[in-house]
Design a protein around this motif. Structure first.
Motif, mmCIF file in Angstrom:
data_model
loop_
_atom_site.group_PDB
_atom_site.id
_atom_site.type_symbol
_atom_site.label_atom_id
_atom_site.label_comp_id
_atom_site.label_asym_id
_atom_site.label_seq_id
_atom_site.Cartn_x
_atom_site.Cartn_y
_atom_site.Cartn_z
ATOM 1 N N GLY A 1 14.902 5.986 15.779
ATOM 2 C CA GLY A 1 14.962 7.124 16.260
ATOM 3 C C GLY A 1 13.420 7.675 16.642
ATOM 4 O O GLY A 1 13.310 8.964 16.786
ATOM 5 N N GLY A 2 12.525 6.867 16.593
ATOM 6 C CA GLY A 2 11.163 7.235 17.072
ATOM 7 C C GLY A 2 10.145 7.318 15.791
ATOM 8 O O GLY A 2 8.932 7.293 15.910
ATOM 9 N N LEU A 3 10.646 6.903 14.416
ATOM 10 C CA LEU A 3 9.502 6.673 13.510
ATOM 11 C C LEU A 3 9.092 5.393 13.526
ATOM 12 O O LEU A 3 9.899 4.393 12.977
ATOM 13 C CB LEU A 3 10.051 7.201 12.143
ATOM 14 C CG LEU A 3 10.306 8.636 12.048
ATOM 15 C CD1 LEU A 3 11.260 8.875 10.654
ATOM 16 C CD2 LEU A 3 8.991 9.373 11.876
ATOM 17 N N ARG A 4 8.024 5.064 13.776
ATOM 18 C CA ARG A 4 7.619 3.725 13.940
ATOM 19 C C ARG A 4 7.407 2.929 13.022
ATOM 20 O O ARG A 4 7.164 3.488 11.723
ATOM 21 C CB ARG A 4 5.937 3.771 14.629
ATOM 22 C CG ARG A 4 6.052 4.399 16.280
ATOM 23 C CD ARG A 4 4.867 3.790 16.739
ATOM 24 N NE ARG A 4 3.679 4.198 16.122
ATOM 25 C CZ ARG A 4 3.073 5.427 16.048
ATOM 26 N NH1 ARG A 4 3.456 6.187 17.026
ATOM 27 N NH2 ARG A 4 2.038 5.457 15.356
ATOM 28 N N ARG A 5 7.637 1.430 12.957
ATOM 29 C CA ARG A 5 7.672 0.559 11.899
ATOM 30 C C ARG A 5 6.148 0.789 10.954
ATOM 31 O O ARG A 5 6.263 0.441 9.799
ATOM 32 C CB ARG A 5 7.625 -0.687 12.480
ATOM 33 C CG ARG A 5 8.657 -1.570 11.374
ATOM 34 C CD ARG A 5 8.858 -3.035 12.111
ATOM 35 N NE ARG A 5 8.007 -3.603 11.386
ATOM 36 C CZ ARG A 5 7.548 -4.782 12.157
ATOM 37 N NH1 ARG A 5 8.320 -5.430 13.073
ATOM 38 N NH2 ARG A 5 6.703 -5.766 11.511
ATOM 39 N N ASP A 6 5.088 1.201 11.605
ATOM 40 C CA ASP A 6 3.767 1.275 10.860
ATOM 41 C C ASP A 6 3.657 2.505 10.393
ATOM 42 O O ASP A 6 2.455 2.691 9.849
ATOM 43 C CB ASP A 6 2.750 0.957 12.066
ATOM 44 C CG ASP A 6 2.610 1.982 13.127
ATOM 45 O OD1 ASP A 6 3.567 2.732 13.103
ATOM 46 O OD2 ASP A 6 1.566 1.630 13.988
ATOM 47 N N LEU A 7 4.559 3.280 10.247
ATOM 48 C CA LEU A 7 4.441 4.740 9.541
ATOM 49 C C LEU A 7 3.935 4.529 8.112
ATOM 50 O O LEU A 7 3.179 5.340 7.578
ATOM 51 C CB LEU A 7 5.663 5.490 9.657
ATOM 52 C CG LEU A 7 5.778 6.905 9.006
ATOM 53 C CD1 LEU A 7 4.385 7.623 9.554
ATOM 54 C CD2 LEU A 7 7.034 7.512 9.027
ATOM 55 N N ALA B 1 2.058 1.872 6.884
ATOM 56 C CA ALA B 1 0.784 1.892 7.080
ATOM 57 C C ALA B 1 -0.221 2.946 7.210
ATOM 58 O O ALA B 1 -1.264 3.251 6.697
ATOM 59 C CB ALA B 1 0.526 0.774 7.977
ATOM 60 N N GLU B 2 0.320 3.928 8.195
ATOM 61 C CA GLU B 2 -0.316 5.313 8.354
ATOM 62 C C GLU B 2 -0.347 5.991 7.418
ATOM 63 O O GLU B 2 -1.765 6.554 7.048
ATOM 64 C CB GLU B 2 0.231 5.881 9.590
ATOM 65 C CG GLU B 2 0.245 5.122 11.137
ATOM 66 C CD GLU B 2 0.879 5.992 12.279
ATOM 67 O OE1 GLU B 2 1.171 6.947 11.901
ATOM 68 O OE2 GLU B 2 1.232 5.277 13.101
ATOM 69 N N VAL B 3 0.640 6.216 6.458
ATOM 70 C CA VAL B 3 0.665 6.930 5.236
ATOM 71 C C VAL B 3 -0.361 6.305 4.184
ATOM 72 O O VAL B 3 -0.953 6.997 3.440
ATOM 73 C CB VAL B 3 2.043 7.042 4.588
ATOM 74 C CG1 VAL B 3 2.163 7.437 3.176
ATOM 75 C CG2 VAL B 3 2.923 7.851 5.597
ATOM 76 N N ARG B 4 -0.408 5.011 3.983
ATOM 77 C CA ARG B 4 -1.243 4.392 3.198
ATOM 78 C C ARG B 4 -2.698 4.757 3.421
ATOM 79 O O ARG B 4 -3.411 4.991 2.500
ATOM 80 C CB ARG B 4 -0.912 2.715 3.086
ATOM 81 C CG ARG B 4 -1.847 2.017 2.229
ATOM 82 C CD ARG B 4 -1.768 0.506 2.612
ATOM 83 N NE ARG B 4 -2.330 0.527 3.903
ATOM 84 C CZ ARG B 4 -2.005 -0.268 4.636
ATOM 85 N NH1 ARG B 4 -0.850 -1.265 4.218
ATOM 86 N NH2 ARG B 4 -2.475 -0.624 6.031
ATOM 87 N N ASP B 5 -2.888 4.560 4.811
ATOM 88 C CA ASP B 5 -4.721 4.729 5.319
ATOM 89 C C ASP B 5 -4.793 6.036 5.013
ATOM 90 O O ASP B 5 -6.024 6.507 5.005
ATOM 91 C CB ASP B 5 -4.590 4.199 6.624
ATOM 92 C CG ASP B 5 -4.394 2.836 6.848
ATOM 93 O OD1 ASP B 5 -4.450 2.023 5.810
ATOM 94 O OD2 ASP B 5 -3.912 2.417 7.971
ATOM 95 N N GLY C 1 -2.021 15.606 10.052
ATOM 96 C CA GLY C 1 -2.565 14.687 11.198
ATOM 97 C C GLY C 1 -1.648 13.385 11.449
ATOM 98 O O GLY C 1 -2.012 12.619 12.274
ATOM 99 N N LEU C 2 -0.468 13.412 10.439
ATOM 100 C CA LEU C 2 0.300 12.137 10.912
ATOM 101 C C LEU C 2 1.183 12.465 12.262
ATOM 102 O O LEU C 2 1.796 11.460 12.984
ATOM 103 C CB LEU C 2 1.287 11.927 9.660
ATOM 104 C CG LEU C 2 0.745 11.344 8.256
ATOM 105 C CD1 LEU C 2 1.897 11.723 7.338
ATOM 106 C CD2 LEU C 2 0.220 10.062 8.518
ATOM 107 N N GLY C 3 1.301 13.526 12.540
ATOM 108 C CA GLY C 3 1.940 13.903 13.834
ATOM 109 C C GLY C 3 3.314 13.659 13.765
ATOM 110 O O GLY C 3 3.772 13.149 14.917
ATOM 111 N N PRO D 1 3.228 -7.511 -3.546
ATOM 112 C CA PRO D 1 2.999 -6.563 -2.398
ATOM 113 C C PRO D 1 2.406 -5.292 -3.098
ATOM 114 O O PRO D 1 2.443 -4.981 -4.217
ATOM 115 C CB PRO D 1 4.423 -5.905 -1.878
ATOM 116 C CG PRO D 1 5.142 -6.202 -3.231
ATOM 117 C CD PRO D 1 4.762 -7.691 -3.947
ATOM 118 N N GLU D 2 1.619 -4.746 -2.309
ATOM 119 C CA GLU D 2 0.850 -3.478 -2.732
ATOM 120 C C GLU D 2 1.916 -2.320 -2.868
ATOM 121 O O GLU D 2 2.871 -2.104 -2.241
ATOM 122 C CB GLU D 2 -0.143 -2.862 -1.712
ATOM 123 C CG GLU D 2 -0.724 -1.601 -2.077
ATOM 124 C CD GLU D 2 -1.712 -1.113 -0.949
ATOM 125 O OE1 GLU D 2 -2.448 -0.020 -1.192
ATOM 126 O OE2 GLU D 2 -1.860 -1.837 0.179
#
Length: 279
Positions: free
Chosen positions: A192-198, A200-204, A227-229, A263-264
């Motif tokens: 639906g548009g929420l990319r797989r790397d979300l 990782a974005e949240v973690r960073d 800022g996550l947009g 895993p982290e």
């Protein structure tokens, strides 16, 4: 040279009953009969019985032995075919030993019974469970084949007690229909548009805020989320699915089974983000 059934039995080390059985099945046909009507056998029958005895000692079935005797295949080809079967049996025995060791270390009989039921799965049954789980959770999507591989447990032929126990718990998670549905929600969110790397974005974005002690109700926290947009509704739905503790536990168990690094944990970041969203 002609032999009676008794003489064949003596020369091959088989019982008279066994020789008669193979003869009745057509594997060792008589070459003729004597005046009394008793079956007689030639040197070819003796050679056939030697082959039969050796192959039976190796656990080869009668249908395959018949193919050898009738020239449809060779002893070498049959041996090659059965090497894989023997190796599979050895793997089963290794896993059974690991299971028995794990069961022996459990104090409660009901726990031992549960472990026995879940762990003494054949390779085919285990692969069916894994395949059914991945198909239900990810759907029939070729583009997700890479994700499916990263979620596939590969129990070694001689697993450690820790791997055995991890498989026990992982198998239970795979059977959890609610957990499967939760993973499917993540897949749908991805499409639906929420990319797989979300994640990782949240973690960073969130980890520095946690280290800095930024409160989830502060304006700075709101700015990080902005800022996550992402659309707030979609982000809440994704967060509800991804923060399921069963998902993280699955990855932990998968690491133990496959020999991967632990895993982290994303639980602190997800928890902080949930508080921000709630505020």
């Amino acid at each position: 040279m002609q032999y009676s059934i008794g003489e064949l039995a003596h020369r091959t080390g088989l019982t008279v009953k066994a020789v008669r059985f193979y003869s009745d099945r057509g594997l060792v046909p008589p070459s003729g009969r004597n005046a009394a009507g008793q079956r007689r056998y030639d040197d070819a029958a003796l050679a056939r019985l030697d082959v039969i005895r050796v192959l039976r000692d190796l656990g080869i079935d009668l249908a395959t032995i018949r193919r050898v005797i009738e020239g449809e295949t060779t002893v070498a080809e049959v041996a090659a075919e059965h090497v894989a079967a023997v190796e599979a049996q050895i793997g089963v025995l290794h896993r059974r030993r690991a299971v028995l060791n794990a069961v022996a270390n459990r104090s409660q009989p009901e726990e031992a019974s549960l472990a026995h039921q879940r762990l003494l799965l054949s390779e085919v049954e285990r692969q069916c469970l894994i395949g059914d789980f991945l198909a239900d959770a990810l759907g029939d999507r070729p583009e997700l084949a890479g994700i499916a591989r990263t979620l596939t447990p590969e129990l070694p032929g001689d697993p450690s007690p820790e791997q055995v126990q991890a498989w026990t718990e992982l198998a239970a998670l795979m059977r959890d229909t609610d957990f499967r549905a939760n993973l499917r929600r993540l897949v749908d969110a991805h499409e639906g548009g929420l990319r797989r790397d979300l994640a990782a974005e949240v973690r960073d974005a969130v980890t520095p805020a946690l280290v800095a002690g930024i409160g989830p109700k502060s304006p700075a926290a709101r700015a990080i989320v902005d800022g996550l947009g992402r659309d707030p509704g979609e982000l809440r739905e994704w967060l509800d699915a991804v923060s399921d503790p069963r998902r993280e536990r699955y990855l932990e168990l998968l690491g133990v089974i496959n020999g991967w690094a632990a895993p982290e944990s994303m639980a602190p970041a997800f928890g902080w983000l949930a508080e921000v969203m709630a505020a």
